[in-house]
Write a protein that holds these residues in place. Structure first.
Motif, short mmCIF file in Angstrom:
data_model
loop_
_atom_site.label_atom_id
_atom_site.label_comp_id
_atom_site.label_asym_id
_atom_site.label_seq_id
_atom_site.Cartn_x
_atom_site.Cartn_y
_atom_site.Cartn_z
N GLU A 38 0.83 -1.20 0.00
CA GLU A 38 0.00 0.00 0.00
C GLU A 38 0.87 1.26 0.00
O GLU A 38 0.58 2.24 -0.71
CB GLU A 38 -0.94 -0.01 1.22
CG GLU A 38 -2.06 -1.04 1.16
CD GLU A 38 -1.57 -2.45 1.46
OE1 GLU A 38 -0.38 -2.60 1.87
OE2 GLU A 38 -2.34 -3.40 1.24
N GLN A 39 1.94 1.26 0.77
CA GLN A 39 2.84 2.41 0.80
C GLN A 39 3.56 2.59 -0.55
O GLN A 39 3.69 3.71 -1.05
CB GLN A 39 3.86 2.25 1.92
CG GLN A 39 3.27 2.29 3.32
CD GLN A 39 4.28 1.92 4.39
OE1 GLN A 39 5.31 1.30 4.09
NE2 GLN A 39 3.99 2.31 5.62
N TYR A 41 2.56 1.59 -3.51
CA TYR A 41 1.58 2.00 -4.52
C TYR A 41 1.27 3.49 -4.40
O TYR A 41 1.12 4.21 -5.40
CB TYR A 41 0.31 1.18 -4.38
CG TYR A 41 -0.69 1.41 -5.48
CD1 TYR A 41 -0.58 0.73 -6.69
CD2 TYR A 41 -1.74 2.32 -5.32
CE1 TYR A 41 -1.49 0.95 -7.72
CE2 TYR A 41 -2.66 2.54 -6.33
CZ TYR A 41 -2.54 1.84 -7.51
OH TYR A 41 -3.44 2.06 -8.55
N GLU A 42 1.18 3.98 -3.17
CA GLU A 42 0.94 5.41 -2.95
C GLU A 42 2.09 6.23 -3.54
O GLU A 42 1.86 7.28 -4.16
CB GLU A 42 0.79 5.67 -1.46
CG GLU A 42 0.65 7.13 -1.08
CD GLU A 42 -0.68 7.73 -1.52
OE1 GLU A 42 -0.76 8.97 -1.63
OE2 GLU A 42 -1.65 6.95 -1.75
N THR A 43 3.31 5.77 -3.37
CA THR A 43 4.47 6.52 -3.87
C THR A 43 4.57 6.46 -5.40
O THR A 43 4.72 7.48 -6.07
CB THR A 43 5.76 5.98 -3.24
OG1 THR A 43 5.67 6.10 -1.82
CG2 THR A 43 6.98 6.74 -3.74
N HIS A 45 2.37 5.27 -7.84
CA HIS A 45 1.23 5.58 -8.71
C HIS A 45 0.62 6.94 -8.38
O HIS A 45 0.43 7.78 -9.27
CB HIS A 45 0.17 4.50 -8.58
CG HIS A 45 -1.02 4.73 -9.45
ND1 HIS A 45 -0.98 4.54 -10.82
CD2 HIS A 45 -2.29 5.18 -9.17
CE1 HIS A 45 -2.17 4.80 -11.33
NE2 HIS A 45 -2.98 5.23 -10.34
N ASN A 46 0.30 7.15 -7.13
CA ASN A 46 -0.41 8.39 -6.78
C ASN A 46 0.52 9.60 -6.81
O ASN A 46 0.06 10.72 -7.10
CB ASN A 46 -1.05 8.25 -5.41
CG ASN A 46 -2.12 7.16 -5.36
OD1 ASN A 46 -2.61 6.74 -6.41
ND2 ASN A 46 -2.48 6.73 -4.15
N HIS A 47 1.79 9.43 -6.48
CA HIS A 47 2.71 10.58 -6.44
C HIS A 47 3.39 10.84 -7.79
O HIS A 47 3.43 11.97 -8.27
CB HIS A 47 3.75 10.38 -5.35
CG HIS A 47 4.67 11.53 -5.18
ND1 HIS A 47 4.27 12.74 -4.62
CD2 HIS A 47 5.99 11.70 -5.50
CE1 HIS A 47 5.27 13.57 -4.60
NE2 HIS A 47 6.34 12.98 -5.14
N GLY A 49 2.75 8.94 -10.67
CA GLY A 49 1.88 8.60 -11.79
C GLY A 49 2.35 7.40 -12.58
O GLY A 49 1.93 7.20 -13.74
N TYR A 50 3.20 6.54 -11.99
CA TYR A 50 3.67 5.37 -12.71
C TYR A 50 2.61 4.27 -12.67
O TYR A 50 1.86 4.13 -11.69
CB TYR A 50 4.97 4.83 -12.09
CG TYR A 50 6.12 5.82 -12.05
CD1 TYR A 50 6.20 6.87 -12.97
CD2 TYR A 50 7.14 5.69 -11.11
CE1 TYR A 50 7.26 7.76 -12.94
CE2 TYR A 50 8.20 6.58 -11.07
CZ TYR A 50 8.24 7.62 -11.98
OH TYR A 50 9.29 8.51 -11.94
#
Length: 348
Positions: A38-39, A41-43, A45-47, A49-50
C-alpha cells in the motif's frame, strides 16, 4: 528482391542497436524496497503517476511487502511503468498436521517442502523455516520439520468399535481386529497405553471372545450353596418366658385349689380357700385405707409370704403354703390393678 532483403536487414540492425541504448537510458524507479504494498503504490502511482505491475498478480490477501522494484517502461527517459516484486509474512504452522499446514501456507501464497518422504498427512510440524512472522517471496516454499510420534491410547476394556475410533484419532490403526465384531472387548494391547508410536503404525490387540450382547456366564455354584445341601431355614425362636418367678407372671403354672396340689397338709377345700382369700382382701383393703402401715414382724425373716400378682383375668388363683412357724399363717399382698390375682410364694 535483393533490395528488399537489404532493407529488412538494415531495419533489424537499427532496432538492435537502438533498443539497448534506450533501455540503458531509462532511470531506475524510486526506492520502495521494504515498504508495504500500500505504501509503495501510494508513492509510485499516486505521487509519480507510474503504472504498477506486481509479482505475483493479483496481490495475495494480507500484508505484503516490496522485496525489489524495476523500471518496466519509459518514454524519452521518463518512467511510465514499474514492476514490483512482493513478499509476505509466513504464518505460524507449528503444531499443525502436514495436511493443515500445507493448506494454510497455500492460502498465504506459499508452498511447503519437507525432507521426510515417509511423512504422512497426519504428521505434525515441529519446526519451520522461515520462522513464523518472517518474510518470504510469494510462490516460494516454507521448509518444514515434521514429527510423526504420537501417544498410544489406552484401549483395554473398550469395545473394538471404540478402540478403532480412539486409535484413528491419534493416527494409528488396530492389528488383530480385522474380522472382529464391533462389540468385542479389548483384553490386551501392545505397546501399552502411554507409550509412543509413529503416526501410521498399528497397535496389536488381543480381543475377548465374549461380546457385550452375549448372555452373562453364571458363576459356578459351590456345594455349600446348592439347594439340596443347604439347610432349611429354622423357624424363628419364640421368646422364652423369664425363669424368675418375681418378674414373669406367665412362668408360674396355674395351681388347682386342692390341698395336694397346693402343698398344704391341711387339705383345705376350694370353697374355704376362696373365703379366706376374700376375707384377706377385705382386711387388706381396710388396712390400706388406714394408712398402709404395719407393725414390724419379728418372724418376718423366717417366714414365707404369698403375693398376689395382677393379671387380666377376674378369676382368682390361690396357692396356700404351710408356714414354718408354730402356727399357720397366710400373708397376702394386693395389687391395685383389678383382675386375676395370682399368689406366688417368696421370701419376705
Amino acid at each position: 528482391m535483393p533490395v528488399r532483403l537489404i532493407a529488412a536487414l538494415a531495419m533489424a540492425a537499427a532496432a538492435f542497436w537502438a533498443t539497448p541504448a534506450q533501455a540503458a537510458k531509462c532511470p531506475p524507479p524510486p526506492n520502495v524496497t521494504g515498504q508495504t504494498y500500500e505504501q509503495a503504490y501510494e508513492t509510485l502511482h499516486n505521487h509519480f503517476g507510474y503504472g504498477v505491475v506486481t509479482v505475483p498478480d493479483p496481490v495475495p490477501p494480507g500484508t505484503s511487502f516490496v522485496s525489489s522494484a524495476e523500471t518496466l517502461s519509459c518514454i524519452e527517459f521518463k518512467i511510465t511503468g514499474v514492476r514490483v516484486y512482493l513478499e509476505g509474512q509466513v504464518p505460524d504452522l507449528t503444531g499443525m498436521t502436514l495436511t493443515a499446514a500445507t493448506a494454510e501456507a497455500e492460502k498465504a501464497g506459499f508452498g511447503v517442502t519437507t525432507g521426510q518422504p515417509e511423512a504422512t498427512g497426519e504428521w505434525k510440524v515441529s519446526e519451520q523455516t522461515p520462522a513464523p512472522g518472517g518474510r518470504l517471496a510469494y510462490g516460494q516454499a516454507v521448509s518444514l520439520l515434521l514429527d510423526g510420534s504420537t501417544e498410544v491410547p489406552y484401549l483395554i476394556g473398550r469395545t473394538v468399535e471404540e478402540a478403532r475410533q480412539t486409535a484413528a484419532d491419534r493416527g494409528l490403526t488396530l492389528r488383530g481386529a480385522d474380522d472382529a465384531r464391533d462389540d468385542q472387548i479389548v483384553e490386551d494391547q501392545s505397546p501399552p497405553g502411554g507409550g509412543e508410536l509413529t503416526i501410521g503404525d498399528a497397535i496389536d490387540v488381543v480381543l475377548s471372545d465374549v461380546s457385550l450382547v452375549s448372555p452373562p456366564v453364571s458363576p459356578p455354584v459351590s456345594p455349600s450353596a446348592s439347594p439340596d445341601d443347604s439347610p432349611s431355614p429354622s423357624p424363628p425362636e419364640s421368646p422364652q418366658p423369664e425363669e424368675s418367678p418375681e418378674e414373669s407372671p406367665e412362668a408360674a403354672p396355674t395351681a388347682a385349689l386342692s390341698g395336694e396340689e397346693t402343698g398344704s397338709d391341711f387339705g383345705v377345700p376350694p370353697g374355704l380357700a376362696l373365703v379366706v382369700v376374700a376375707a384377706a382382701l377385705l382386711g387388706l383393703a381396710g388396712w390400706k385405707a388406714r394408712g398402709g402401715r404395719r407393725a414390724p414382724d419379728r418372724d418376718h425373716d423366717r417366714r414365707r409370704e404369698v403375693r398376689l400378682v395382677s393379671r387380666a383375668d377376674p378369676s382368682p388363683n390361690v396357692r396356700i403354703h404351710e408356714s414354718r412357724g408354730p402356727r399357720p399363717a397366710v400373708r397376702l399382698h394386693v395389687v391395685p390393678d383389678p383382675g386375676r390375682q395370682e399368689i406366688r410364694e417368696g421370701l419376705s
